[in-house]
Design a protein around this motif. Structure first.
Motif, PDB file in Angstrom:
ATOM      1  N   ASN A 110       0.845  -1.212   0.000  1.00 19.21           N
ATOM      2  CA  ASN A 110       0.000   0.000   0.000  1.00 19.21           C
ATOM      3  C   ASN A 110       0.877   1.257   0.000  1.00 19.21           C
ATOM      4  O   ASN A 110       2.109   1.166   0.117  1.00 19.21           O
ATOM      5  CB  ASN A 110      -0.978   0.011   1.192  1.00 19.21           C
ATOM      6  N   GLY A 111       0.222   2.394  -0.133  1.00 19.55           N
ATOM      7  CA  GLY A 111       0.951   3.663  -0.174  1.00 19.55           C
ATOM      8  C   GLY A 111       1.610   3.990   1.154  1.00 19.55           C
ATOM      9  O   GLY A 111       2.708   4.556   1.193  1.00 19.55           O
ATOM     10  N   THR A 112       0.931   3.659   2.234  1.00 18.47           N
ATOM     11  CA  THR A 112       1.483   3.923   3.561  1.00 18.47           C
ATOM     12  C   THR A 112       2.844   3.245   3.710  1.00 18.47           C
ATOM     13  O   THR A 112       3.832   3.867   4.120  1.00 18.47           O
ATOM     14  CB  THR A 112       0.529   3.389   4.647  1.00 18.47           C
ATOM     15  N   LEU A 115       5.732   4.614   1.728  1.00 16.96           N
ATOM     16  CA  LEU A 115       6.368   5.726   2.459  1.00 16.96           C
ATOM     17  C   LEU A 115       7.246   5.208   3.593  1.00 16.96           C
ATOM     18  O   LEU A 115       8.370   5.682   3.787  1.00 16.96           O
ATOM     19  CB  LEU A 115       5.294   6.668   3.018  1.00 16.96           C
ATOM     20  N   PHE A 137      -3.138  13.316   4.153  1.00 15.14           N
ATOM     21  CA  PHE A 137      -3.714  12.139   4.785  1.00 15.14           C
ATOM     22  C   PHE A 137      -2.764  11.685   5.903  1.00 15.14           C
ATOM     23  O   PHE A 137      -1.552  11.828   5.777  1.00 15.14           O
ATOM     24  CB  PHE A 137      -3.892  11.044   3.720  1.00 15.14           C
ATOM     25  N   ALA A 139      -1.391   9.083   6.737  1.00 20.03           N
ATOM     26  CA  ALA A 139      -0.302   8.147   6.425  1.00 20.03           C
ATOM     27  C   ALA A 139       1.031   8.846   6.179  1.00 20.03           C
ATOM     28  O   ALA A 139       2.088   8.287   6.468  1.00 20.03           O
ATOM     29  CB  ALA A 139      -0.679   7.301   5.209  1.00 20.03           C
ATOM     30  N   THR A 140       1.007  10.068   5.641  1.00 15.59           N
ATOM     31  CA  THR A 140       2.248  10.810   5.414  1.00 15.59           C
ATOM     32  C   THR A 140       3.012  10.954   6.722  1.00 15.59           C
ATOM     33  O   THR A 140       4.233  10.771   6.783  1.00 15.59           O
ATOM     34  CB  THR A 140       1.951  12.230   4.860  1.00 15.59           C
ATOM     35  N   VAL A 182       4.117  16.563  -0.451  1.00 17.92           N
ATOM     36  CA  VAL A 182       2.868  15.861  -0.745  1.00 17.92           C
ATOM     37  C   VAL A 182       2.149  16.628  -1.853  1.00 17.92           C
ATOM     38  O   VAL A 182       2.005  17.845  -1.757  1.00 17.92           O
ATOM     39  CB  VAL A 182       1.955  15.807   0.499  1.00 17.92           C
ATOM     40  N   ASP A 208       5.207  12.408  -1.827  1.00 16.01           N
ATOM     41  CA  ASP A 208       4.004  11.614  -1.546  1.00 16.01           C
ATOM     42  C   ASP A 208       3.024  11.936  -2.672  1.00 16.01           C
ATOM     43  O   ASP A 208       2.308  12.940  -2.630  1.00 16.01           O
ATOM     44  CB  ASP A 208       3.433  11.964  -0.176  1.00 16.01           C
ATOM     45  N   CYS A 210       0.614   9.914  -3.602  1.00 19.22           N
ATOM     46  CA  CYS A 210      -0.461   8.921  -3.430  1.00 19.22           C
ATOM     47  C   CYS A 210      -1.799   9.387  -3.999  1.00 19.22           C
ATOM     48  O   CYS A 210      -2.698   8.582  -4.226  1.00 19.22           O
ATOM     49  CB  CYS A 210      -0.606   8.558  -1.958  1.00 19.22           C
ATOM     50  N   GLN A 211      -1.937  10.709  -4.215  1.00 23.63           N
ATOM     51  CA  GLN A 211      -3.174  11.219  -4.816  1.00 23.63           C
ATOM     52  C   GLN A 211      -2.906  11.835  -6.188  1.00 23.63           C
ATOM     53  O   GLN A 211      -3.788  12.483  -6.750  1.00 23.63           O
ATOM     54  CB  GLN A 211      -3.800  12.283  -3.894  1.00 23.63           C
ATOM     55  N   SER A 232      -0.165   5.320  -4.120  1.00 24.89           N
ATOM     56  CA  SER A 232      -1.157   4.414  -3.530  1.00 24.89           C
ATOM     57  C   SER A 232      -2.108   3.945  -4.624  1.00 24.89           C
ATOM     58  O   SER A 232      -2.480   4.719  -5.511  1.00 24.89           O
ATOM     59  CB  SER A 232      -1.965   5.134  -2.449  1.00 24.89           C
ATOM     60  N   GLN A 234      -4.952   2.288  -3.526  1.00 26.02           N
ATOM     61  CA  GLN A 234      -6.141   1.994  -2.716  1.00 26.02           C
ATOM     62  C   GLN A 234      -7.380   2.310  -3.563  1.00 26.02           C
ATOM     63  O   GLN A 234      -7.319   3.097  -4.498  1.00 26.02           O
ATOM     64  CB  GLN A 234      -6.067   2.847  -1.433  1.00 26.02           C
ATOM     65  N   LYS A 237      -8.343   5.749  -4.896  1.00 24.96           N
ATOM     66  CA  LYS A 237      -7.320   6.519  -5.601  1.00 24.96           C
ATOM     67  C   LYS A 237      -7.533   6.450  -7.120  1.00 24.96           C
ATOM     68  O   LYS A 237      -8.269   5.615  -7.620  1.00 24.96           O
ATOM     69  CB  LYS A 237      -5.919   6.030  -5.224  1.00 24.96           C
ATOM     70  N   GLY A 244      -2.797  -1.382  -2.563  1.00 25.09           N
ATOM     71  CA  GLY A 244      -1.550  -1.461  -3.312  1.00 25.09           C
ATOM     72  C   GLY A 244      -0.793  -0.156  -3.233  1.00 25.09           C
ATOM     73  O   GLY A 244      -1.363   0.883  -2.853  1.00 25.09           O
TER      74      GLY A 244
HETATM   75  C1  PLP Z   1      -3.935   7.318   0.374  1.00 26.37           C
HETATM   76  C2  PLP Z   1      -2.756   8.084   0.818  1.00 26.37           C
HETATM   77  C3  PLP Z   1      -1.659   7.489   1.443  1.00 26.37           C
HETATM   78  C4  PLP Z   1      -1.643   6.061   1.866  1.00 26.37           C
HETATM   79  O1  PLP Z   1      -1.938   5.147   0.876  1.00 26.37           O
HETATM   80  P1  PLP Z   1      -2.638   3.743   1.252  1.00 26.37           P
HETATM   81  O2  PLP Z   1      -2.498   2.948   0.006  1.00 26.37           O
HETATM   82  O3  PLP Z   1      -4.047   4.019   1.624  1.00 26.37           O
HETATM   83  O4  PLP Z   1      -1.863   3.143   2.375  1.00 26.37           O
HETATM   84  C5  PLP Z   1      -0.570   8.287   1.755  1.00 26.37           C
HETATM   85  N1  PLP Z   1      -0.560   9.595   1.492  1.00 26.37           N
HETATM   86  C6  PLP Z   1      -1.589  10.213   0.900  1.00 26.37           C
HETATM   87  C7  PLP Z   1      -1.512  11.670   0.614  1.00 26.37           C
HETATM   88  C8  PLP Z   1      -2.741   9.475   0.565  1.00 26.37           C
HETATM   89  O5  PLP Z   1      -3.781  10.108   0.014  1.00 26.37           O
END
Ligand code: PLP
Length: 463
Positions: A110-112, A115, A137, A139-140, A182, A208, A210-211, A232, A234, A237, A244
């Motif tokens: 996953n994205g988390t 990172l 988010f 997770a950052t 980010v 980051d 992820c978006q 990410s 997810q 996304k 993933g």
């Molecule tokens: C979704 C997201 C993550 C984490 O990704 P996951 O796949 O949900 O673990 C990290 N940073 C940002 C900015 C996100 O939007």
């Protein structure tokens, strides 16, 4: 104001003719009598009992999936019995790297954890500081804390919602090791300025993204500008696989180490199941599976066209709402050549809406059939920070004054972010931006209806 109202009635007139009498005329907004022919009920906002500007059932659903074109490879994988990491994951990594113009990509759970692994393999550990924006988010920030490092919050630029480059240098200390840029909401951060600051102070830059799949800055895909990028996949996304993530970088040594770290410390390229190779470093296990990769390859085929549609619709919607008093849409930095628009953000300033609260504004818009939300809570003020600072590990790694939550809060104040989170931000989700031009007009119409009836909506809520 007058100019806005004139434009409003003219646009409403156009809409009325193109949207088959959907009741879009704004008599009470001061439109001229020629346009005030609809009955009053039709003009009333839905929250006051009028018809909605939009039928919620028609927004594009998410994720998109077409059994005919998308399932062949997924079924092959399912029937092969090869489900753990093998050649389909490798194929997905190659295609994702190619889509970005990156040398290497590594798919992970996953994205988390993309990172977490990135920070770990940059040797950012206990005692180190990492600069992060508060508008992101969780997770950052949790990825920084998972590695024992200290997040230091840098306030945001209210026009772009991104980390404010002008506020970065004041937060750099001898402990600072990296900046996490980010690209929040899928809008690129100001990478030229961030990279220049990082170079000057010898800091690493983690993107980051992820978006921000396929978003571009200076025609370069975000995630490939800094030392490493994290994505990410997810389900919400822009490239949805359920779960993933991926790490991308042009640094071979770093990518080899990330592979090892996410595969028990086994040497780069070691096949699944070859336990005899031994471990060359401390690692964990964050592997992607073959069926996830097969879904990803199918999704990748539509990502480019979807990204273009979102970007074009976002810019169009922005043009349609930017003159409404109290509505301040996002701004892109000059060097941004494409936004990914995981979300469409704007600021709602209630002074322009006769002091209608954001909550009521959101409710009224939702009643029109336009899904919307206020977005993130302030990330720099939540209890997870105090909880972490009271942990045994943190107490061993940091001097007392760094862990005092009151002093920490004082050092990490982000008033601009507070204002955005607590009072102004409004989001539309990315799937709405896959709709038509008419859909975008309907969003604008819904906002105009609420604008024109702000007083009545306020009064009705008090009763
Ligand atoms: C979704 C997201 C993550 C984490 O990704 P996951 O796949 O949900 O673990 C990290 N940073 C940002 C900015 C996100 O939007």
């Amino acid at each position: 104001m007058k100019q806005f109202l004139n434009k409003l009635s003219r646009r409403s007139f156009i809409k009325q003719n193109s949207l088959a009498g959907a009741g879009l005329v704004l008599a009470s907004a001061g439109a001229s009598s020629a346009f005030s022919i609809n009955n009053n009920a039709a003009q009333k906002p839905a929250i006051l009992g009028g018809p909605s500007a939009w039928s919620a059932t028609k927004w594009p659903t998410w994720p998109q999936w077409n059994p005919e074109t998308d399932e062949k490879q997924v079924l092959e994988v399912l029937r092969s019995g090869v489900w753990s990491r093998a050649q389909v994951v490798t194929q997905f990594e190659k295609e994702w790297a190619a889509a970005l113009g990156a040398k290497r990509a590594l798919a992970v759970v996953n994205g988390t954890n993309a990172l977490v692994a990135t920070i770990n393999q940059m040797d950012i550990k206990g005692g180190d500081e990492v600069l992060v924006p508060p508008y992101t988010f969780i997770a950052t920030v949790s990825a920084v804390l998972s590695n024992g490092a200290m997040p230091v919050f840098v306030d945001i630029d209210p026009e772009t919602f991104q980390i404010d480059p002008a506020k970065i240098e004041a937060k750099i200390t001898p402990r600072t090791k990296a900046i996490i840029a980010v690209h929040i909401l899928g809008l690129p951060a100001d990478m030229d300025r961030i990279m220049a600051i990082a170079k000057k102070h010898k800091l690493l830059v983690i993107e980051d993204a992820c978006q921000a799949h396929l978003a571009e800055y200076n025609k370069q895909k975000v995630g490939t500008i800094g030392d490493a990028g994290c994505f990410s996949f997810q389900n919400s996304k822009n490239l949805p696989i359920g779960e993933g993530g991926a790490i991308v970088s042009n640094n071979d040594k770093f990518m080899d180490r990330c592979f090892s770290y996410t595969n028990f410390g086994n040497p780069y390229g070691t096949a699944v199941g070859s336990v005899g190779t031994g471990s060359i470093m401390q690692g964990t296990k964050l592997r992607f599976t073959e069926y996830q990769a097969a879904i990803g390859l199918a999704q990748l085929k539509r990502l480019d066209a979807q990204t273009t549609t979102r970007h074009e619709n976002a810019e169009y919607l922005k043009s349609q709402i930017k003159d409404i008093p109290g509505i301040v849409p996002y701004k892109l930095y000059d060097n941004v050549t494409k936004g990914a628009f995981h979300l469409f953000p704007f600021r709602f300033q209630k002074a322009g809406f006769k002091n209608l609260s954001r909550d009521l504004f959101l409710k009224a818009l939702q009643s029109e059939g336009v899904p919307c939300a206020s977005g993130y809570a302030t990330l720099n003020t939540q209890p997870y920070l105090k909880d972490t600072f009271e942990s045994k590990n943190y107490k061993r790694m940091y001097p007392k004054e760094m862990l005092d939550i009151n002093q920490y809060n004082e050092r990490n104040k982000c008033p601009v972010n507070d204002q955005i989170c607590n009072e102004e931000a409004v989001w539309f989700t990315q799937n709405m931006l896959l709709g038509t031009r008419e859909d975008m007009k309907s969003i604008a119409t819904a906002i105009e209806k609420v604008y024109a009836h702000a007083d009545q909506i306020k009064t009705a809520a008090k009763k």
